[in-house]
Scaffold this active site. Sequence first.
Site, PDB file in Angstrom:
ATOM      1  N   ARG B 124      27.497  57.773  43.867  1.00 49.30           N
ATOM      2  CA  ARG B 124      28.919  57.001  43.710  1.00 49.30           C
ATOM      3  C   ARG B 124      29.536  56.277  44.858  1.00 49.30           C
ATOM      4  O   ARG B 124      30.600  55.947  45.022  1.00 49.30           O
ATOM      5  CB  ARG B 124      29.960  58.201  43.357  1.00 49.30           C
ATOM      6  CG  ARG B 124      29.745  59.173  42.480  1.00 49.30           C
ATOM      7  CD  ARG B 124      30.876  60.002  41.922  1.00 49.30           C
ATOM      8  NE  ARG B 124      30.758  60.904  40.525  1.00 49.30           N
ATOM      9  CZ  ARG B 124      30.305  62.305  40.920  1.00 49.30           C
ATOM     10  NH1 ARG B 124      30.220  62.477  42.208  1.00 49.30           N
ATOM     11  NH2 ARG B 124      29.991  62.834  40.208  1.00 49.30           N
ATOM     12  N   LYS B 146      30.871  41.244  43.395  1.00 51.80           N
ATOM     13  CA  LYS B 146      30.613  41.674  42.080  1.00 51.80           C
ATOM     14  C   LYS B 146      29.146  42.007  41.962  1.00 51.80           C
ATOM     15  O   LYS B 146      28.515  41.295  42.750  1.00 51.80           O
ATOM     16  CB  LYS B 146      30.764  40.275  41.095  1.00 51.80           C
ATOM     17  CG  LYS B 146      32.042  39.978  40.653  1.00 51.80           C
ATOM     18  CD  LYS B 146      31.946  38.746  39.689  1.00 51.80           C
ATOM     19  CE  LYS B 146      33.542  38.592  39.152  1.00 51.80           C
ATOM     20  NZ  LYS B 146      33.289  37.591  38.160  1.00 51.80           N
ATOM     21  N   GLU B 188      26.610  25.922  42.584  1.00 54.00           N
ATOM     22  CA  GLU B 188      28.008  26.673  42.940  1.00 54.00           C
ATOM     23  C   GLU B 188      28.697  26.046  44.019  1.00 54.00           C
ATOM     24  O   GLU B 188      29.943  26.358  44.275  1.00 54.00           O
ATOM     25  CB  GLU B 188      27.395  28.046  43.331  1.00 54.00           C
ATOM     26  CG  GLU B 188      26.789  28.852  42.431  1.00 54.00           C
ATOM     27  CD  GLU B 188      27.440  29.370  41.081  1.00 54.00           C
ATOM     28  OE1 GLU B 188      28.602  28.875  41.117  1.00 54.00           O
ATOM     29  OE2 GLU B 188      27.097  29.820  40.350  1.00 54.00           O
ATOM     30  N   LYS B 230      35.977  30.843  48.396  1.00 52.86           N
ATOM     31  CA  LYS B 230      35.659  31.813  47.383  1.00 52.86           C
ATOM     32  C   LYS B 230      36.289  33.213  48.000  1.00 52.86           C
ATOM     33  O   LYS B 230      37.068  34.090  47.300  1.00 52.86           O
ATOM     34  CB  LYS B 230      34.297  32.238  47.551  1.00 52.86           C
ATOM     35  CG  LYS B 230      33.943  33.527  46.769  1.00 52.86           C
ATOM     36  CD  LYS B 230      32.799  33.879  45.827  1.00 52.86           C
ATOM     37  CE  LYS B 230      32.556  34.765  44.990  1.00 52.86           C
ATOM     38  NZ  LYS B 230      31.290  34.938  44.269  1.00 52.86           N
ATOM     39  N   GLU B 240      39.298  40.246  39.160  1.00 53.35           N
ATOM     40  CA  GLU B 240      39.394  39.388  38.222  1.00 53.35           C
ATOM     41  C   GLU B 240      40.181  39.632  37.158  1.00 53.35           C
ATOM     42  O   GLU B 240      39.958  39.752  35.974  1.00 53.35           O
ATOM     43  CB  GLU B 240      37.969  39.107  37.614  1.00 53.35           C
ATOM     44  CG  GLU B 240      37.682  37.829  36.840  1.00 53.35           C
ATOM     45  CD  GLU B 240      36.447  37.416  36.605  1.00 53.35           C
ATOM     46  OE1 GLU B 240      35.285  38.075  36.664  1.00 53.35           O
ATOM     47  OE2 GLU B 240      36.080  36.303  36.352  1.00 53.35           O
ATOM     48  N   ARG B 244      40.778  34.635  39.718  1.00 57.27           N
ATOM     49  CA  ARG B 244      39.239  34.710  39.969  1.00 57.27           C
ATOM     50  C   ARG B 244      38.540  34.235  39.010  1.00 57.27           C
ATOM     51  O   ARG B 244      37.427  33.497  39.548  1.00 57.27           O
ATOM     52  CB  ARG B 244      38.789  36.249  40.382  1.00 57.27           C
ATOM     53  CG  ARG B 244      37.333  36.367  40.768  1.00 57.27           C
ATOM     54  CD  ARG B 244      37.231  37.559  41.617  1.00 57.27           C
ATOM     55  NE  ARG B 244      35.623  37.520  41.797  1.00 57.27           N
ATOM     56  CZ  ARG B 244      35.200  38.616  42.598  1.00 57.27           C
ATOM     57  NH1 ARG B 244      35.728  39.236  42.985  1.00 57.27           N
ATOM     58  NH2 ARG B 244      33.784  38.538  42.966  1.00 57.27           N
ATOM     59  N   ASN B 248      34.439  30.791  37.645  1.00 57.27           N
ATOM     60  CA  ASN B 248      33.397  30.750  36.533  1.00 57.27           C
ATOM     61  C   ASN B 248      33.592  29.529  35.879  1.00 57.27           C
ATOM     62  O   ASN B 248      33.199  29.322  34.738  1.00 57.27           O
ATOM     63  CB  ASN B 248      33.704  31.917  35.502  1.00 57.27           C
ATOM     64  CG  ASN B 248      33.344  33.058  36.115  1.00 57.27           C
ATOM     65  OD1 ASN B 248      32.106  33.412  36.306  1.00 57.27           O
ATOM     66  ND2 ASN B 248      34.080  34.045  36.274  1.00 57.27           N
ATOM     67  N   HIS B 251      30.605  28.228  33.848  1.00 60.03           N
ATOM     68  CA  HIS B 251      29.661  29.382  33.767  1.00 60.03           C
ATOM     69  C   HIS B 251      29.943  29.720  32.218  1.00 60.03           C
ATOM     70  O   HIS B 251      28.841  30.484  31.735  1.00 60.03           O
ATOM     71  CB  HIS B 251      30.200  30.643  34.481  1.00 60.03           C
ATOM     72  CG  HIS B 251      29.772  30.546  36.170  1.00 60.03           C
ATOM     73  ND1 HIS B 251      30.200  29.340  36.786  1.00 60.03           N
ATOM     74  CD2 HIS B 251      28.901  31.271  36.997  1.00 60.03           C
ATOM     75  CE1 HIS B 251      29.510  29.322  37.873  1.00 60.03           C
ATOM     76  NE2 HIS B 251      28.835  30.524  38.147  1.00 60.03           N
ATOM     77  N   HIS B 255      26.257  30.473  30.760  1.00 58.81           N
ATOM     78  CA  HIS B 255      25.829  31.848  30.400  1.00 58.81           C
ATOM     79  C   HIS B 255      25.174  31.664  28.967  1.00 58.81           C
ATOM     80  O   HIS B 255      24.203  32.211  28.754  1.00 58.81           O
ATOM     81  CB  HIS B 255      26.941  32.753  30.342  1.00 58.81           C
ATOM     82  CG  HIS B 255      27.177  33.291  32.018  1.00 58.81           C
ATOM     83  ND1 HIS B 255      28.498  33.879  32.024  1.00 58.81           N
ATOM     84  CD2 HIS B 255      26.733  32.990  33.267  1.00 58.81           C
ATOM     85  CE1 HIS B 255      28.650  34.148  33.268  1.00 58.81           C
ATOM     86  NE2 HIS B 255      27.615  33.664  34.115  1.00 58.81           N
ATOM     87  N   HIS B 268      20.252  30.138  36.971  1.00 60.82           N
ATOM     88  CA  HIS B 268      21.599  30.158  36.680  1.00 60.82           C
ATOM     89  C   HIS B 268      22.242  28.977  37.209  1.00 60.82           C
ATOM     90  O   HIS B 268      23.162  28.527  36.547  1.00 60.82           O
ATOM     91  CB  HIS B 268      22.090  31.555  37.756  1.00 60.82           C
ATOM     92  CG  HIS B 268      23.636  31.649  37.638  1.00 60.82           C
ATOM     93  ND1 HIS B 268      24.159  31.974  36.541  1.00 60.82           N
ATOM     94  CD2 HIS B 268      24.543  31.455  38.768  1.00 60.82           C
ATOM     95  CE1 HIS B 268      25.640  32.094  36.752  1.00 60.82           C
ATOM     96  NE2 HIS B 268      25.834  31.821  38.054  1.00 60.82           N
TER      97      HIS B 268
END
Lengths: 367, 367
Positions: B124, B146, B188, B230, B240, B244, B248, B251, B255, B268
């Site tokens: 955990r 992330k 990016e 960032k 997010e 945030r 993207n 993206h 994606h 990517h």
Amino acid sequence: MSQIDQAVTIELAERSYRILIGDGLLADAASYAGLPRASTALIVSNTTVAPLYADALREALAGRYTQIHELHLPDGEEHKNWQTLQLIFDSLLSNTCDRKTTVFALGGGVVGDMTGFAAASYMRGVPFVQVPTTLLAQVDSSVGGKTAINHPLGKNMIGAFYQPQLVVCDLAVLDTLPAREFSAGLAEVIKYGPISDMAFFDWLERNMDALIAHDRDALAHAVRRSCEIKAWVVGQDEKETGLRAILNFGHTFGHAIEAGMGYGVWLHGEGVGAGMVMAAELSRRLGLVDGEFVARLNLLIQRAGLPTKGPILDAADNAGRYLELMRIDKKSEAGEIRFVVIDGPGKAAVRAAPDSLVREVIDACCA
Amino acid sequence: MSQIDQAVTIELAERSYRILIGDGLLADAASYAGLPRASTALIVSNTTVAPLYADALREALAGRYTQIHELHLPDGEEHKNWQTLQLIFDSLLSNTCDRKTTVFALGGGVVGDMTGFAAASYMRGVPFVQVPTTLLAQVDSSVGGKTAINHPLGKNMIGAFYQPQLVVCDLAVLDTLPAREFSAGLAEVIKYGPISDMAFFDWLERNMDALIAHDRDALAHAVRRSCEIKAWVVGQDEKETGLRAILNFGHTFGHAIEAGMGYGVWLHGEGVGAGMVMAAELSRRLGLVDGEFVARLNLLIQRAGLPTKGPILDAADNAGRYLELMRIDKKSEAGEIRFVVIDGPGKAAVRAAPDSLVREVIDACCA
């Protein structure tokens, strides 16, 4: 119809949530008032529990969600693994569930732990509700935000701290719980006495027969007091950096029993039952409690229908096998096993112990 | 030997951490000062990066940890899945790693995302350090917490928000990065201009040739400014729930390209490059920016060595296929796609758009 007899709040700032305790709560739409709005819900249950309660839960939720999906996992600790977890992700994705989809765990600790970890991880976290249907889940595993799956090399090794939005403990559902599992749940109830509240331990001695008979008032008190103690501990130490470890009284030995026998052979609560006797005996040999305390605990565990002796895991070197398994426990640090001991009745402490002493305890407490 | 040119702090209360940016930091023991004490470390890398940098990192860490284990994963986005993640858990458990074991991610975004999710989930949560070796990881994926793996039905669908203890961006390692991956990282970098800082966009127009030539001062500025923007966004919205999402930009289309082509076929950053053009064109058709802005962005993306047209994913109904793939994006809500648009140069917004308009954009921007 239903009645919320008790409500306990877990205080964790913006992650605070309520545990509702009462008769008939599962099927009552009012229990779910206040949950975040969403168009979709997923009910995750197992093939044993779903036929009993999934329709009732679905009906109670019908007014809140446009779409309610259901997933029934195979039943049993041996399925608490990645393969089964994947079924939850597959269901969420194939049903185009989004970040607001609310996931309901309807079942015992295995369903709750896996569903909670899936909810924690799906899109990095979606809302999650626990509807525990076993005593063990109601008094322990559904409360406090620990979620996990097992790894072949260790129990609960992969998981997350992830708090539910709500926990709904319906006492009526315990009537369908097999006696063996009810007893296993009592192990976690009993635990709260020695670690923090000997008045509750005295109450359990007086009321064990009523609990075994499923007396509703006795159950309500036992579940509420267990949740209160757990809530207090978790509120102080959500991520188990210190105090929270005391909730693992009996668990270091218990986990070794579960792992050594193969997951699912002994129930978790059975391992904890025998494990508490071993941890109490270790406490005695460390000079922290007397023999009378160990005998009282032993008797209460026995009256709960639980084993008080650990199994022989290795005929050639039983203590060595226990030690080996305990060294990979999560509470170990650099290979040193951390035991939760009773430092006088009603107070727990975490400490190491010499291997030689632990061997004596294992030899004395296994058969 | 080495020099910390820049340090950027991510402000997240008790989860705050520093991003170090400079020449030769990876091999300098001083970069790792201040990490929590532990007896064991695990370096997770891949079979491409490890031969170049694992020994140097191991030497820099030798004074801090008694035991340093290493694991080299297969390289590539197509391995960002559960099977590869399991290799990390297997290594942690078979090496008896405990709760204090510090896990180092040495590699690009795939290594960082998977290692971060493993660190978040092992027992955990164990301490975690990012040592990004690609431009993309240095300016984006290693910063902000992330972590994730892909699912056959969607990219980054299973993961956690989990902050590292430290990010070490060594500019020298970019010299061994293939040109195609360097360009992918520039996507990016470019992104930060349109969404929040047109002065940075102007700077990029003036300095794109210097960046392509790996000019160290230009790189230091580009990495620092990217991390600062960032950091500012993540500091306001760690999980997010709002702001945030602007990170993207490009993206949602990107994606769809990655998923539609099969993960790993387009990098990517390449998907984001073409995706930014599509998102800018959508913004134009929504009346938010003019054609000159779209042309400037298109040219800068082209100069960075990136594609400016999306691929044809389905000859029969290309726009339909893009829409289908975008509907299962994490930003979708109840099947409605949320686009990051440019609401005037230097400012982003998140909004829906009519399918018919999105179809026009896709038809205009794919070849």
